[in-house]
Design a protein around this motif. Structure first.
Motif, PDB file in Angstrom:
ATOM      1  N   ASP A 245      -1.366   2.481   5.338  1.00  0.00           N
ATOM      2  CA  ASP A 245      -0.032   2.832   4.852  1.00  0.00           C
ATOM      3  C   ASP A 245      -0.081   3.904   3.783  1.00  0.00           C
ATOM      4  O   ASP A 245       0.899   4.175   3.119  1.00  0.00           O
ATOM      5  CB  ASP A 245       0.666   1.589   4.269  1.00  0.00           C
TER       6      ASP A 245
ATOM      7  N   SER B 213       0.137  14.210  -2.010  1.00  0.00           N
ATOM      8  CA  SER B 213      -0.116  14.641  -3.377  1.00  0.00           C
ATOM      9  C   SER B 213      -1.015  15.858  -3.396  1.00  0.00           C
ATOM     10  O   SER B 213      -0.870  16.738  -4.226  1.00  0.00           O
ATOM     11  CB  SER B 213      -0.813  13.535  -4.159  1.00  0.00           C
TER      12      SER B 213
ATOM     13  N   VAL C 129       1.900  12.382  -9.384  1.00  0.00           N
ATOM     14  CA  VAL C 129       1.284  13.710  -9.288  1.00  0.00           C
ATOM     15  C   VAL C 129       2.351  14.803  -9.361  1.00  0.00           C
ATOM     16  O   VAL C 129       2.245  15.754 -10.137  1.00  0.00           O
ATOM     17  CB  VAL C 129       0.469  13.825  -7.991  1.00  0.00           C
ATOM     18  N   PHE C 130       3.404  14.634  -8.575  1.00  0.00           N
ATOM     19  CA  PHE C 130       4.475  15.634  -8.590  1.00  0.00           C
ATOM     20  C   PHE C 130       5.128  15.700  -9.966  1.00  0.00           C
ATOM     21  O   PHE C 130       5.485  16.775 -10.439  1.00  0.00           O
ATOM     22  CB  PHE C 130       5.518  15.333  -7.507  1.00  0.00           C
TER      23      PHE C 130
ATOM     24  N   PHE D 222      -0.360  25.079 -16.764  1.00  0.00           N
ATOM     25  CA  PHE D 222      -0.833  23.700 -16.747  1.00  0.00           C
ATOM     26  C   PHE D 222      -1.886  23.428 -17.819  1.00  0.00           C
ATOM     27  O   PHE D 222      -2.543  24.350 -18.318  1.00  0.00           O
ATOM     28  CB  PHE D 222      -1.400  23.368 -15.366  1.00  0.00           C
TER      29      PHE D 222
ATOM     30  N   PHE E  60       1.699   6.977  -6.610  1.00  0.00           N
ATOM     31  CA  PHE E  60       0.684   7.996  -6.883  1.00  0.00           C
ATOM     32  C   PHE E  60       1.268   9.395  -6.672  1.00  0.00           C
ATOM     33  O   PHE E  60       1.163  10.268  -7.534  1.00  0.00           O
ATOM     34  CB  PHE E  60      -0.519   7.760  -5.959  1.00  0.00           C
ATOM     35  N   THR E  61       1.916   9.569  -5.518  1.00  0.00           N
ATOM     36  CA  THR E  61       2.479  10.880  -5.205  1.00  0.00           C
ATOM     37  C   THR E  61       3.577  11.264  -6.195  1.00  0.00           C
ATOM     38  O   THR E  61       3.619  12.391  -6.688  1.00  0.00           O
ATOM     39  CB  THR E  61       3.042  10.867  -3.779  1.00  0.00           C
ATOM     40  N   ASN E  62       4.465  10.328  -6.515  1.00  0.00           N
ATOM     41  CA  ASN E  62       5.522  10.610  -7.490  1.00  0.00           C
ATOM     42  C   ASN E  62       4.932  11.050  -8.817  1.00  0.00           C
ATOM     43  O   ASN E  62       5.433  11.959  -9.472  1.00  0.00           O
ATOM     44  CB  ASN E  62       6.379   9.348  -7.725  1.00  0.00           C
TER      45      ASN E  62
ATOM     46  N   LEU F 119      15.116  19.584  -7.769  1.00  0.00           N
ATOM     47  CA  LEU F 119      14.229  20.741  -7.920  1.00  0.00           C
ATOM     48  C   LEU F 119      14.381  21.375  -9.296  1.00  0.00           C
ATOM     49  O   LEU F 119      13.410  21.839  -9.880  1.00  0.00           O
ATOM     50  CB  LEU F 119      14.530  21.783  -6.830  1.00  0.00           C
TER      51      LEU F 119
ATOM     52  N   GLU G 253       1.085   8.716   2.308  1.00  0.00           N
ATOM     53  CA  GLU G 253       1.724   9.535   1.286  1.00  0.00           C
ATOM     54  C   GLU G 253       0.743  10.083   0.261  1.00  0.00           C
ATOM     55  O   GLU G 253       1.024  11.083  -0.397  1.00  0.00           O
ATOM     56  CB  GLU G 253       2.831   8.744   0.600  1.00  0.00           C
ATOM     57  N   VAL G 254      -0.420   9.429   0.114  1.00  0.00           N
ATOM     58  CA  VAL G 254      -1.373   9.880  -0.895  1.00  0.00           C
ATOM     59  C   VAL G 254      -1.791  11.324  -0.638  1.00  0.00           C
ATOM     60  O   VAL G 254      -1.869  12.147  -1.547  1.00  0.00           O
ATOM     61  CB  VAL G 254      -2.613   8.960  -0.926  1.00  0.00           C
TER      62      VAL G 254
ATOM     63  N   ILE H  59       3.094  17.928 -12.170  1.00  0.00           N
ATOM     64  CA  ILE H  59       3.201  19.351 -11.839  1.00  0.00           C
ATOM     65  C   ILE H  59       4.524  19.919 -12.354  1.00  0.00           C
ATOM     66  O   ILE H  59       4.557  20.933 -13.052  1.00  0.00           O
ATOM     67  CB  ILE H  59       3.064  19.553 -10.314  1.00  0.00           C
TER      68      ILE H  59
ATOM     69  N   ALA I  32       0.909   4.156  -2.747  1.00  0.00           N
ATOM     70  CA  ALA I  32       0.714   5.552  -2.367  1.00  0.00           C
ATOM     71  C   ALA I  32       1.890   6.394  -2.863  1.00  0.00           C
ATOM     72  O   ALA I  32       1.709   7.503  -3.374  1.00  0.00           O
ATOM     73  CB  ALA I  32       0.580   5.667  -0.852  1.00  0.00           C
ATOM     74  N   GLY I  33       3.101   5.846  -2.754  1.00  0.00           N
ATOM     75  CA  GLY I  33       4.287   6.562  -3.198  1.00  0.00           C
ATOM     76  C   GLY I  33       4.283   6.773  -4.708  1.00  0.00           C
ATOM     77  O   GLY I  33       4.602   7.860  -5.198  1.00  0.00           O
TER      78      GLY I  33
ATOM     79  N   ARG J  13       8.661   1.703  -7.398  1.00  0.00           N
ATOM     80  CA  ARG J  13       8.249   3.106  -7.424  1.00  0.00           C
ATOM     81  C   ARG J  13       8.783   3.868  -8.626  1.00  0.00           C
ATOM     82  O   ARG J  13       8.471   5.042  -8.806  1.00  0.00           O
ATOM     83  CB  ARG J  13       8.692   3.790  -6.122  1.00  0.00           C
TER      84      ARG J  13
ATOM     85  N   VAL K 201       0.839  -1.198   0.000  1.00  0.00           N
ATOM     86  CA  VAL K 201       0.000   0.000   0.000  1.00  0.00           C
ATOM     87  C   VAL K 201       0.874   1.248   0.000  1.00  0.00           C
ATOM     88  O   VAL K 201       0.636   2.202  -0.745  1.00  0.00           O
ATOM     89  CB  VAL K 201      -0.944  -0.002   1.214  1.00  0.00           C
ATOM     90  N   ALA K 202       1.936   1.215   0.813  1.00  0.00           N
ATOM     91  CA  ALA K 202       2.838   2.366   0.878  1.00  0.00           C
ATOM     92  C   ALA K 202       3.482   2.604  -0.483  1.00  0.00           C
ATOM     93  O   ALA K 202       3.628   3.741  -0.922  1.00  0.00           O
ATOM     94  CB  ALA K 202       3.904   2.133   1.942  1.00  0.00           C
TER      95      ALA K 202
END
Lengths: 343, 265, 284
Positions: free
Chosen positions: C192, C199, B30-31, C215, B26-28, B192, C195-196, B34, B23-24, B120, B19-20
């Motif tokens: 867990d 985002s 999204v970023f 964007f 997903f976040t990667n 960055l 982290e979501v 952007i 989630a990671g 990831r 799950v982690a």
């Protein structure tokens, strides 16, 4: 709410047929998962009058902590009726919280990173404890539990025994009517255990605080509780006096005989069987309910007897016996003074 | 060999955090989106900024997101555990083990990085490639050089993080240093903004620092701006920093060991 | 279950829960602040670090602007204004509710049970736990950038416009706060998945500090209509800067911030209640 202060005829803890059913997803094959119902607590009924100290025991996974979680308002029962001092824990959790004290042996209720004294200060304010009451209770706990040198220490730095003492004090600062102790002596050394027991006994005797104690250490029960409840497979298999356990469990007593010389295992004594032979010494077991006198006579008549001794079953083996028989024959619904579990 | 077992164990351990990991990812992703859009705007304004074309700049973005966890670009990466063992004194036990402390943790870190590169890294890179025009190499050989460069980058990253962890032998609270080291890595790795975009002399200096070996060099290999002699120089640059940091780690480790022996743990 | 006594109790419960919650939140926060300040050196270092971490983001923007004059048609002071307003809102929400992302860990290690034993709403306890004063670092960094941009922008700062900045900060804080809360509620099921929510919080912040013109339209639509982060600063800021909104929405939409914030908070509250109820019936 009738009888909301719990002083009336209604018992302080009133549990009627509560159930807790979890639905778990289990793997079945590669990808399929099946929903399964697990009845962690399967219709438990008991009452505890004010001021009583009751032991609540059972093997791992029997439903002990699920029961405690329901009694303290953490979990909401799936069925049945539950009142603590007239309060429904599921619906009025915060109101109940002011009336009960809880100690979990496995995890602390203190603020992990704060010094012990700060944790107490937070408890004082959060429970809005009157100054005089707080000071008296804190002083008493500090003295009886030797907390003075620990007050400035962050909780995470305390040893298990120190933390447990700190936790017990925190649970009592607001004068709770009920104290739940869940494995309060787990992992403690002999001295700490004795200290904790002594303190609990005193709180119960002086304050009339009702205590419900779950533990793996049956010495806790033997030293503190006259009444004991045994849960297995989500059902109460015994609720009554500690002494009554013997009869309930159909425990066995052991007769140890010393003969003049080594002989083959003793045979032909009605109701008894030899379980062990070690040189001239032999061990015979027989039902606890049976008198030992005819047995001794029978042995003495046929064997050269030198010495003998009789051993009562210990609580541990009685409980093991209860578990072994399983909960299938038990029915919920015993009254607190019921002397034995239904068989 | 025990190193392989340690690495494999670490790989499996990180594989259980499903799950982690999701989630990671997903976040990667999204970023990644952007940053990718801001880079599109940036390169629209200055088409050949830092010597990258737009597709190359976008490839840099998604490479950075793919390597974020594996190369521990924000610090951490499991070495907090060593730091904690040092703080509690448990490390004394480790030092008496026949297995070498540095090798042990290096193996564990490589196992972790391997898992996180797959778990990831692949998905964000694939999403990036689907949505944006990336400059990914078509030949297997460049991918091979890229993976080698990533491996060297992870070793450099480990070398730095290991030094930070060992500092706990002397510091009462290592969290400040960890934070600074994480920030330095974030900024000087190019996470960055690619180091090639940094202006003037500053831009040249940052490309000589060890953090440049962690992301900038592998990304450049993948993008194709490092080929031939430049590729070789990049790999040597990485290997040199890796060797230097590991050697320094050894030195600090033996000093720390003496300290433990003297103080009795 | 006797239902006749239920509703008065529930209504009373709402009122007292809010009061109890604020009271408990204040208590716990004060305790953490005190204990943080007891280790002053460590606190200063962490706050400076927090400041520096945020400042690096802005340094990257400065480096970009060393190569260009405008990004997506926006000048540096304009981007700095977006950066400052978004960072300030996120910083405030992070300070007030930032510890909520530990909920999953609390469920896993069972410490959530302990919070259910105390006479205070669980939400207040989770939100206040480990209240981190070091997050003032982000707030002060954002304030600095915002202050600088306000002096550089070619905007006539009337009282009304300044009020709009304050209002958008408050609404932005509420919107980010709702995201923190919803993310925490989500962790009742996916322990867990802490982290979501990054985002949407930190990622959302990274998005909002750049002009919307950068964007893709679909992304801008997404953060306007699906996860309405655009109301944190984009829409009101575009009006202040006198820029058209890339989606061409009617002008009054720029002022919907308070309504959107209220709606999101209500949604977050429902998600939280639902999550906590689920926890209390399953214990996991």
């Amino acid at each position: 709410m009738t009888d909301s202060d719990g002083t009336g005829p209604e018992p302080l803890i009133d549990v009627r047929g509560i159930e807790k059913v979890f639905s778990v997803r289990r793997k079945a094959g590669r990808l399929r998962r099946v929903r399964e119902e697990v009845r962690a607590v399967d219709g438990i009924t008991f009452q505890v009058p004010r001021g009583e100290m009751v032991g609540y025991i059972g093997p791992n996974g029997a439903g002990k902590s699920t029961t405690i979680k329901m009694l303290t308002g953490i979990l909401v029962p799936s069925g049945g009726r539950l009142r603590i001092a007239g309060i429904d824990p599921a619906r009025e959790r915060t109101r109940l919280a002011r009336r009960i004290g809880v100690v979990f042996g496995q995890r602390t209720t203190l603020w992990w990173d704060l010094p012990l004294a700060d944790s107490y200060e937070l408890v004082r304010r959060m429970y809005r404890i009157p100054d005089a009451v707080y000071r008296a209770n804190l002083e008493r706990c500090v003295e009886l539990l030797d907390l003075a040198p620990l007050l400035a220490v962050p909780v995470r730095q305390l040893s298990l025994g120190q933390r447990m003492r700190g936790d017990i004090a925190a649970a009592l600062l607001h004068d709770p009517e009920v104290l739940y102790l869940d494995e309060p002596t787990i992992g403690l050394d002999v001295v700490s255990k004795a200290k904790v027991r002594e303190f609990v006994r005193e709180v119960n005797a002086d304050r009339g605080t009702t205590v419900l104690l779950t533990t793996h250490d049956l010495t806790d029960i033997e030293q503190l509780c006259r009444r004991v409840m045994v849960i297995d497979h989500g059902r109460l298999v015994y609720d009554g006096a500690l002494d009554g356990l013997r009869a309930a469990a159909d425990g066995e007593r052991t007769l140890v005989v010393d003969l003049e010389r080594e002989l083959p295992p003793i045979e032909g004594v009605p109701g008894a069987r030899t379980v062990r032979v070690e040189g001239p010494r032999q061990w015979l077991v027989f039902p606890a309910a049976q008198s030992a006198a005819p047995l001794v006579t029978a042995v003495a008549e046929r064997y050269p007897l030198v010495d003998l001794s009789l051993r009562e079953p210990d609580v541990e083996s009685l409980i093991a016996e209860l578990y072994a028989r399983g909960a299938t024959r038990a029915e919920p619904g015993r009254t607190p003074d019921g002397q034995r579990a239904p068989a | 060999m025990w190193c392989v077992a340690v690495a494999a164990g670490s790989f499996r351990r990180y594989a259980t955090y499903r799950v982690a990991t999701a989630a990671g990812v997903f976040t990667n992703t999204v970023f990644g989106f952007i940053v990718a859009y801001t880079f599109v705007a940036l390169w629209a304004e200055r088409p050949h900024l830092g010597g990258y074309g737009q597709a190359q700049a976008l490839t840099f973005v998604w490479t950075a997101q793919a390597l974020l966890a594996a190369a521990a670009l924000m610090g951490g990466g499991g070495l907090e555990e060593l730091q904690e063992r040092i703080r509690t004194g448990d490390v004394a036990v480790d030092l008496y083990r026949p297995a070498d402390l540095q090798l042990w943790w290096l193996a564990a870190d490589l196992g972790r990085a391997g898992m996180q590169l797959i778990g990831r890294g692949v998905v964000p890179m694939a999403v990036g490639a689907l949505v944006f025009p990336l400059a990914l190499p078509g030949d297997v050989l460049t991918w091979g050089w890229f993976l080698l460069s990533v491996l060297l980058g992870i070793v450099v990253s480990f070398g730095l993080r290991y030094l930070v962890a060992l500092a706990s032998f002397w510091l009462l609270d290592g969290s400040g240093l960890s934070m600074i080291s994480g920030l330095a890595c974030l900024f000087f790795s190019g996470m960055l903004l690619p180091l090639r975009v940094f202006p003037g002399g500053f831009g040249e200096v940052v490309q000589l620092l060890p953090w440049a070996a962690i992301l900038q060099v592998p990304a450049d290999v993948l993008i194709g701006v490092r080929t031939g002699g430049a590729l070789l120089r990049g790999l040597v640059f990485q290997a040199a920093w890796g060797a230097a940091l590991l050697a320094l780690g050894r030195l600090v480790q033996s000093a720390a060991t003496r300290r433990v022996v003297v103080h009795g743990g | 279950m006797a239902d006749h006594d239920r509703w008065p109790a529930v209504r009373e419960g709402w009122r007292t829960a809010a009061a109890q919650g604020l009271y408990a939140y204040g208590l716990i926060v004060r305790m953490w602040v005190r204990s943080t300040l007891a280790y002053r050196a460590s606190f200063v270092m962490m706050a400076v670090g927090n400041f520096a971490a945020c400042a690096l983001d802005f340094v990257a923007i400065l480096l970009m602007f060393s190569q260009i004059d405008a990004l997506g048609g926006f000048t540096l002071p304009e981007v700095a204004f977006l950066y400052g307003t978004s960072g300030l809102s996120l910083g405030l929400a992070d300070l007030l509710l930032g510890s909520m992302d530990r909920l999953g860990r609390r469920v896993r290690d069972g410490t959530l049970d302990v919070l259910l034993l105390r006479p205070a709403p669980v939400f207040a306890q989770v939100a206040a736990d480990r209240f981190a004063l070091r997050r003032l670092g982000r707030i002060s960094q954002a304030l600095l950038v915002l202050g600088w941009s306000v002096t550089r922008l070619d905007v006539d700062w009337t009282a009304g416009r300044l009020l709009l900045v304050v209002l958008m900060t408050v609404c932005g804080t509420a919107i980010f706060g709702a995201v923190f809360t919803t993310g925490a509620a989500f962790q009742f099921w996916a322990q867990d998945a802490a982290e979501v929510q990054n985002s949407f919080t930190y990622g959302g912040n990274a998005l909002l500090q750049y002009p919307p013109t950068v964007f893709a339209k679909d992304l801008v639509r997404g953060v306007t209509f699906v996860v309405p982060l655009a109301f944190v600063n984009w829409l009101p800021a575009l009006r202040l800067l006198g820029r058209p909104d890339p989606l061409g929405l009617p002008g009054w939409v720029d002022f919907l911030g308070p309504a959107v914030a209220a709606l999101m908070c209500a949604g977050a509250a429902l998600a939280w209640r639902y999550g906590l109820r689920g926890y209390r019936s399953t214990g996991s």
